[in-house]
Write a protein that holds these residues in place. Structure first.
Motif, PDB file in Angstrom:
ATOM      1  N   VAL A 306      74.940 -34.379  17.831  1.00 59.04           N
ATOM      2  CA  VAL A 306      76.088 -35.320  17.914  1.00 59.04           C
ATOM      3  C   VAL A 306      77.069 -35.218  17.008  1.00 59.04           C
ATOM      4  O   VAL A 306      78.087 -34.856  17.294  1.00 59.04           O
ATOM      5  CB  VAL A 306      75.470 -36.650  17.607  1.00 59.04           C
ATOM      6  N   LEU A 307      76.814 -34.843  15.765  1.00 69.33           N
ATOM      7  CA  LEU A 307      77.723 -34.648  14.652  1.00 69.33           C
ATOM      8  C   LEU A 307      78.520 -33.279  14.785  1.00 69.33           C
ATOM      9  O   LEU A 307      79.703 -33.148  14.556  1.00 69.33           O
ATOM     10  CB  LEU A 307      77.103 -34.804  13.172  1.00 69.33           C
ATOM     11  N   THR A 308      77.829 -32.243  15.271  1.00 74.01           N
ATOM     12  CA  THR A 308      78.390 -31.068  15.605  1.00 74.01           C
ATOM     13  C   THR A 308      79.507 -31.055  16.593  1.00 74.01           C
ATOM     14  O   THR A 308      80.469 -30.781  16.546  1.00 74.01           O
ATOM     15  CB  THR A 308      77.346 -30.005  15.903  1.00 74.01           C
ATOM     16  N   LEU A 309      78.879 -31.531  17.698  1.00 73.37           N
ATOM     17  CA  LEU A 309      79.928 -31.726  19.033  1.00 73.37           C
ATOM     18  C   LEU A 309      81.168 -32.763  18.523  1.00 73.37           C
ATOM     19  O   LEU A 309      82.147 -32.319  19.124  1.00 73.37           O
ATOM     20  CB  LEU A 309      79.325 -32.494  20.127  1.00 73.37           C
ATOM     21  N   ALA A 310      80.658 -33.809  17.952  1.00 77.07           N
ATOM     22  CA  ALA A 310      81.938 -34.697  17.687  1.00 77.07           C
ATOM     23  C   ALA A 310      82.771 -33.763  16.491  1.00 77.07           C
ATOM     24  O   ALA A 310      84.035 -34.049  16.639  1.00 77.07           O
ATOM     25  CB  ALA A 310      81.657 -36.216  16.749  1.00 77.07           C
ATOM     26  N   SER A 311      82.596 -33.064  15.532  1.00 77.33           N
ATOM     27  CA  SER A 311      83.226 -32.376  14.703  1.00 77.33           C
ATOM     28  C   SER A 311      83.993 -31.179  15.426  1.00 77.33           C
ATOM     29  O   SER A 311      85.161 -31.101  15.005  1.00 77.33           O
ATOM     30  CB  SER A 311      82.411 -31.819  13.571  1.00 77.33           C
ATOM     31  N   GLU A 312      83.626 -30.562  16.256  1.00 79.69           N
ATOM     32  CA  GLU A 312      84.023 -29.662  17.228  1.00 79.69           C
ATOM     33  C   GLU A 312      85.227 -30.110  18.127  1.00 79.69           C
ATOM     34  O   GLU A 312      86.321 -29.760  18.377  1.00 79.69           O
ATOM     35  CB  GLU A 312      83.226 -28.880  17.651  1.00 79.69           C
ATOM     36  N   ARG A 313      84.737 -31.135  19.258  1.00 77.89           N
ATOM     37  CA  ARG A 313      85.635 -31.328  20.217  1.00 77.89           C
ATOM     38  C   ARG A 313      86.267 -32.655  20.038  1.00 77.89           C
ATOM     39  O   ARG A 313      87.396 -33.028  20.771  1.00 77.89           O
ATOM     40  CB  ARG A 313      84.585 -31.753  21.458  1.00 77.89           C
ATOM     41  N   LEU A 314      86.291 -33.635  19.093  1.00 71.27           N
ATOM     42  CA  LEU A 314      86.807 -34.579  18.836  1.00 71.27           C
ATOM     43  C   LEU A 314      87.822 -34.572  17.501  1.00 71.27           C
ATOM     44  O   LEU A 314      88.227 -35.736  17.125  1.00 71.27           O
ATOM     45  CB  LEU A 314      85.909 -36.038  18.592  1.00 71.27           C
ATOM     46  N   ARG A 315      87.897 -33.519  16.877  1.00 73.67           N
ATOM     47  CA  ARG A 315      88.702 -33.457  15.763  1.00 73.67           C
ATOM     48  C   ARG A 315      90.106 -33.466  16.078  1.00 73.67           C
ATOM     49  O   ARG A 315      90.623 -33.498  17.443  1.00 73.67           O
ATOM     50  CB  ARG A 315      88.386 -32.288  15.161  1.00 73.67           C
ATOM     51  N   GLU A 316      91.080 -33.445  15.252  1.00 77.38           N
ATOM     52  CA  GLU A 316      92.669 -33.545  15.603  1.00 77.38           C
ATOM     53  C   GLU A 316      92.778 -32.168  16.266  1.00 77.38           C
ATOM     54  O   GLU A 316      92.533 -31.032  15.689  1.00 77.38           O
ATOM     55  CB  GLU A 316      93.325 -33.543  14.256  1.00 77.38           C
ATOM     56  N   GLY A 317      93.632 -32.314  17.075  1.00 78.89           N
ATOM     57  CA  GLY A 317      94.114 -30.944  18.070  1.00 78.89           C
ATOM     58  C   GLY A 317      93.073 -30.568  18.997  1.00 78.89           C
ATOM     59  O   GLY A 317      93.351 -29.693  19.866  1.00 78.89           O
ATOM     60  N   ALA A 318      92.029 -31.135  19.043  1.00 87.16           N
ATOM     61  CA  ALA A 318      90.759 -30.804  20.139  1.00 87.16           C
ATOM     62  C   ALA A 318      90.503 -31.972  21.011  1.00 87.16           C
ATOM     63  O   ALA A 318      90.063 -31.736  22.294  1.00 87.16           O
ATOM     64  CB  ALA A 318      89.505 -30.129  19.462  1.00 87.16           C
ATOM     65  N   ALA A 319      90.689 -33.244  20.451  1.00 86.99           N
ATOM     66  CA  ALA A 319      90.185 -34.372  21.550  1.00 86.99           C
ATOM     67  C   ALA A 319      91.181 -34.423  22.446  1.00 86.99           C
ATOM     68  O   ALA A 319      90.771 -35.108  23.629  1.00 86.99           O
ATOM     69  CB  ALA A 319      90.050 -35.587  20.309  1.00 86.99           C
TER      70      ALA A 319
END
Length: 408
Positions: A306-319
């Motif tokens: 969960v933390l990995t996916l959120a960090s990768e896909r919901l960060r600034e510029g990706a979300a």
């Protein structure tokens, strides 16, 4: 010396070496057959398979009793300190014999893992991050002085069992469903003395398991533990998946369910620190959870995913690619005071419990010493997105190195 004499000497030496090699080889084989003083590593390729004679109709996985329904076969491997691992066996699921003085019965020398076998929407069987389960089982086994199967052999035995029982118990008609896998190591040393076990057994069984989301569609109701009850503490074993962590919590679980709640939210210390894999979402878009490095929380595989996916896909510029506002993943010691303050100030948007059992399940209510913290988590777009991404990987809608195919 004549050339013929030299050649004869060479031939004599070759014959002597050949005889010596045969004697050594026969001695080694004899010792292996007699289990004498030769330590053997676990070798999944040597697994002996005994299939169930009479085919039983699989029962439905649905319903409260599904955890009492097991597939046809199980893996069993014995270990001793002086001889190492015996050849693995895949045999019909049945009871096995333990001495009444077995270490596991007196000193709780037991550790285990929780995994799932998924029938994907593409028709394939999959495991989710089995290497992580193998690694965590090894650390848990080391914590209570038990032997651990090497990761490659662990995974090979899990896959072998799944390839035998998976096609029947998760047929093509059950795409989008799963079975629960329980690898377990127990101390079987029959000595009554309090000592490191010299004998152990590694086994794997597969069962049904209803999802928590089906039992709590509007979100889990959590009741916090009392101040005088502690599940995990610094320097203890809360960050390992060992039996002693669970037995003492069952009384509390019964009391919690007796009051109409789904599970206990375990706390530690005067600041009511949360010691569970619980995440919450703040209004200023932080996904907050407690770190696992202090030994209070089990390093969950679903949690880290969960933390990995959120960090990768919901960060600034990706979300924005997912039509979502960006958020920051924050790991910091989390207390009930923090949670209550965020709730009272209107910052608390949603909460979720994560794990093999709970997958990604919204939290609808937390009772903390009579204070009701209500959450509207079930329809939160960020949590639904994370849950969907994980589900897509597990059931084969998208390709990922986290999912491994099981051959049938």
């Amino acid at each position: 010396m004549h050339t013929t004499d030299v050649n004869e000497g060479v031939e004599d030496a070759k014959e002597w070496l050949a005889k010596a090699f045969r004697r050594v080889r026969l001695t080694v084989i004899s010792k292996i057959e007699q289990n004498e003083s030769i330590y053997r590593e676990l070798d999944a390729s040597r697994a002996k398979v005994t299939l169930k004679e009479k085919d039983a109709n699989p029962k439905s996985q649905a319903g409260a009793d599904s955890r009492k329904t097991f597939t046809d076969h199980m893996v069993v491997v014995d270990w001793t300190a002086d001889r190492g691992w015996a050849d693995p066996e895949i045999v019909p699921h049945a009871a096995f014999t333990l001495m009444p003085t077995a270490s596991v019965l007196h000193y709780s020398t037991v550790c285990y893992e929780g995994m799932k076998l998924y029938r994907g929407f593409d028709g394939k069987l999959r495991l989710y991050r089995p290497d992580e389960n193998a690694a965590r089982l090894a650390t848990s086994a080391e914590r209570i002085s038990l032997p651990a199967p090497p990761p490659a052999e662990f995974k090979a035995l899990v896959k072998k069992l799944c390839s035998i029982d998976g096609p029947k118990w998760l047929p093509q008609s059950r795409q989008g469903e799963y079975l629960y896998i329980r690898p377990c190591i127990i101390g079987t040393d029959p000595s009554m003395g309090f000592d490191i076990p010299k004998e152990a057994r590694f086994f794997i069984v597969i069962s049904g398991w209803e999802t928590v989301a089906e039992t709590a569609p509007s979100g889990l109701r959590l009741l916090t533990s009392r101040a005088d009850e502690i599940r995990a503490w610094p320097g203890g074993s809360g960050n390992f998946k060992v039996g002693p962590n669970y037995g003492p919590t069952l009384r509390n679980l019964g009391q919690t369910k007796g009051r109409g709640y789904d599970m206990t939210l375990w706390l530690f210390g005067p600041d009511s620190r949360i010691t569970e894999a619980l995440c919450y979402l703040e209004k200023y878009l932080e996904l907050v959870t407690s770190p696992v490095g202090d030994g209070l929380i089990l390093p969950g595989i679903t949690r880290q995913s969960v933390l990995t996916l959120a960090s990768e896909r919901l960060r600034e510029g990706a979300a924005t690619a997912y039509n979502l506002e960006p958020l920051e993943v924050v790991e910091r010691p989390l207390t009930m005071s923090d949670l209550a303050a965020a709730h009272d100030e209107g910052r608390l948007l949603a909460g979720l419990a994560v794990g093999t059992t709970y997958f990604v399940t919204p939290v609808g209510e937390i009772d903390w010493n009579g204070k009701q913290i209500l959450l509207d988590s079930a329809e939160n777009k960020h949590l639904l997105a994370i849950k969907g991404w994980l589900s897509d990987i597990m059931y084969g809608k998208v390709e990922s190195e986290w999912a491994e195919i099981v051959d049938e």
